[in-house]
Design a protein around this motif. Structure first.
Motif, PDB file in Angstrom:
ATOM      1  N   ASP A   1      97.244  16.491 -37.068  1.00  0.00           N
ATOM      2  CA  ASP A   1      97.842  15.690 -36.010  1.00  0.00           C
ATOM      3  C   ASP A   1      99.241  16.203 -35.667  1.00  0.00           C
ATOM      4  OD1 ASP A   1      97.378  12.688 -34.758  1.00  0.00           O
ATOM      5  OD2 ASP A   1      99.481  13.256 -34.973  1.00  0.00           O
ATOM      6  N   ARG A   2      99.470  16.512 -34.408  1.00  0.00           N
ATOM      7  CA  ARG A   2     100.760  17.053 -33.955  1.00  0.00           C
ATOM      8  C   ARG A   2     101.909  16.078 -34.156  1.00  0.00           C
ATOM      9  NH1 ARG A   2      99.358  19.044 -28.075  1.00  0.00           N
ATOM     10  NH2 ARG A   2      97.349  18.107 -28.451  1.00  0.00           N
ATOM     11  N   ALA A   3     101.660  14.796 -33.977  1.00  0.00           N
ATOM     12  CA  ALA A   3     102.726  13.802 -34.156  1.00  0.00           C
ATOM     13  C   ALA A   3     103.145  13.723 -35.627  1.00  0.00           C
ATOM     14  CB  ALA A   3     102.272  12.437 -33.657  1.00  0.00           C
ATOM     15  N   GLN A   4     102.208  13.881 -36.533  1.00  0.00           N
ATOM     16  CA  GLN A   4     102.534  13.889 -37.965  1.00  0.00           C
ATOM     17  C   GLN A   4     103.385  15.110 -38.291  1.00  0.00           C
ATOM     18  OE1 GLN A   4     100.878  16.175 -40.460  1.00  0.00           O
ATOM     19  NE2 GLN A   4     102.343  15.408 -41.938  1.00  0.00           N
ATOM     20  N   HIS A   5     103.036  16.274 -37.746  1.00  0.00           N
ATOM     21  CA  HIS A   5     103.829  17.481 -37.994  1.00  0.00           C
ATOM     22  C   HIS A   5     105.257  17.307 -37.476  1.00  0.00           C
ATOM     23  CE1 HIS A   5      99.824  19.855 -37.890  1.00  0.00           C
ATOM     24  NE2 HIS A   5     100.023  19.251 -39.036  1.00  0.00           N
ATOM     25  N   LYS A   6     105.386  16.753 -36.286  1.00  0.00           N
ATOM     26  CA  LYS A   6     106.714  16.532 -35.701  1.00  0.00           C
ATOM     27  C   LYS A   6     107.538  15.593 -36.583  1.00  0.00           C
ATOM     28  CE  LYS A   6     108.937  14.976 -31.443  1.00  0.00           C
ATOM     29  NZ  LYS A   6     108.730  14.444 -30.099  1.00  0.00           N
TER      30      LYS A   6
ATOM     31  N   GLU B   1     102.282   6.020 -33.925  1.00  0.00           N
ATOM     32  CA  GLU B   1     101.095   6.483 -33.229  1.00  0.00           C
ATOM     33  C   GLU B   1     101.025   7.999 -33.302  1.00  0.00           C
ATOM     34  OE1 GLU B   1      99.038   6.313 -28.801  1.00  0.00           O
ATOM     35  OE2 GLU B   1     100.653   4.924 -29.307  1.00  0.00           O
ATOM     36  N   GLY B   2      99.867   8.501 -33.682  1.00  0.00           N
ATOM     37  CA  GLY B   2      99.672   9.937 -33.755  1.00  0.00           C
ATOM     38  C   GLY B   2      99.139  10.486 -32.440  1.00  0.00           C
ATOM     39  N   PHE B   3      98.971  11.778 -32.403  1.00  0.00           N
ATOM     40  CA  PHE B   3      98.389  12.422 -31.227  1.00  0.00           C
ATOM     41  C   PHE B   3      96.878  12.229 -31.206  1.00  0.00           C
ATOM     42  CE2 PHE B   3      96.512  16.009 -28.982  1.00  0.00           C
ATOM     43  CZ  PHE B   3      97.168  15.937 -27.774  1.00  0.00           C
ATOM     44  N   SER B   4      96.243  12.414 -32.361  1.00  0.00           N
ATOM     45  CA  SER B   4      94.787  12.268 -32.457  1.00  0.00           C
ATOM     46  C   SER B   4      94.370  11.062 -33.297  1.00  0.00           C
ATOM     47  CB  SER B   4      94.175  13.546 -33.047  1.00  0.00           C
ATOM     48  OG  SER B   4      94.744  13.835 -34.303  1.00  0.00           O
ATOM     49  N   HIS B   5      95.329  10.247 -33.710  1.00  0.00           N
ATOM     50  CA  HIS B   5      95.058   9.051 -34.507  1.00  0.00           C
ATOM     51  C   HIS B   5      95.810   7.879 -33.896  1.00  0.00           C
ATOM     52  CE1 HIS B   5      94.270  12.362 -37.277  1.00  0.00           C
ATOM     53  NE2 HIS B   5      93.431  11.545 -37.885  1.00  0.00           N
ATOM     54  N   ASP B   6      95.167   6.715 -33.863  1.00  0.00           N
ATOM     55  CA  ASP B   6      95.825   5.522 -33.328  1.00  0.00           C
ATOM     56  C   ASP B   6      97.033   5.122 -34.160  1.00  0.00           C
ATOM     57  OD1 ASP B   6      93.919   5.340 -31.318  1.00  0.00           O
ATOM     58  OD2 ASP B   6      92.666   3.943 -32.449  1.00  0.00           O
ATOM     59  N   ARG B   7      96.908   5.310 -35.478  1.00  0.00           N
ATOM     60  CA  ARG B   7      97.977   4.885 -36.373  1.00  0.00           C
ATOM     61  C   ARG B   7      98.052   5.840 -37.557  1.00  0.00           C
ATOM     62  NH1 ARG B   7      96.015   0.299 -37.879  1.00  0.00           N
ATOM     63  NH2 ARG B   7      95.467   0.884 -39.977  1.00  0.00           N
ATOM     64  N   ILE B   8      99.246   6.275 -37.856  1.00  0.00           N
ATOM     65  CA  ILE B   8      99.512   7.063 -39.054  1.00  0.00           C
ATOM     66  C   ILE B   8     100.527   6.282 -39.875  1.00  0.00           C
ATOM     67  CG2 ILE B   8     100.467   9.208 -39.978  1.00  0.00           C
ATOM     68  CD1 ILE B   8      99.527  10.587 -37.396  1.00  0.00           C
ATOM     69  N   THR B   9     100.260   6.149 -41.159  1.00  0.00           N
ATOM     70  CA  THR B   9     101.172   5.454 -42.061  1.00  0.00           C
ATOM     71  C   THR B   9     101.887   6.488 -42.917  1.00  0.00           C
ATOM     72  OG1 THR B   9      99.671   3.561 -42.129  1.00  0.00           O
ATOM     73  CG2 THR B   9     101.350   3.683 -43.846  1.00  0.00           C
TER      74      THR B   9
END
Length: 127
Positions: free
Chosen positions: A11-16, A111-119
């Motif tokens: 997930d790109r948002a997690q990497h960021k 909110e992730g790029f490919s996931h609704d929710r990342i914890t």
């Protein structure tokens, strides 16, 4: 953490979020993991297959395909990302973060790029 030698998610948002968390410090990872990251980061990304041995005090390691239990005494903190869905896996995170040697310092969701929710959970070694 992995299934049939493949990562569970990228997930790109997690990497960021992770790069922001590590900003200004060196981030160590394997060449397999580096393929997911583009661009530079303040502090730099160090790529080596011996990255767990090379990481110094106050530096970070991105782990997705390694058992870190033999390095537990060297680990200062753990940043753990959880997805909002279950994936099949055959490689698991092996540290028991509920055994009294770790304390959860914070937890946040985004909110992730490919996931609704990342914890994201951040654990520090208990004193």
């Amino acid at each position: 953490m992995m299934f049939h030698k493949r990562r569970l998610s990228k997930d790109r948002a997690q990497h960021k979020d992770m790069l922001k968390e590590c900003s200004g410090k060196k981030l160590h990872m394997s060449s397999y993991s580096k393929k997911m990251f583009c661009g530079d980061m303040p502090g730099g990304i160090a790529v080596s297959e011996e990255f767990l041995e090379k990481a110094g005090e106050g530096e970070y390691c991105f782990i997705e395909d390694a058992d870190i239990s033999e390095y537990e005494e060297k680990i200062e903190a753990v940043i753990l990302y959880r997805w909002n869905r279950a994936y099949p896996a055959d490689v698991y995170f092996t540290l028991d973060l509920a055994d009294g040697r770790w304390s959860r310092e914070r937890m946040e969701e985004f909110e992730g790029f490919s996931h609704d929710r990342i914890t994201k959970e951040v654990y520090k070694r208990a004193r």
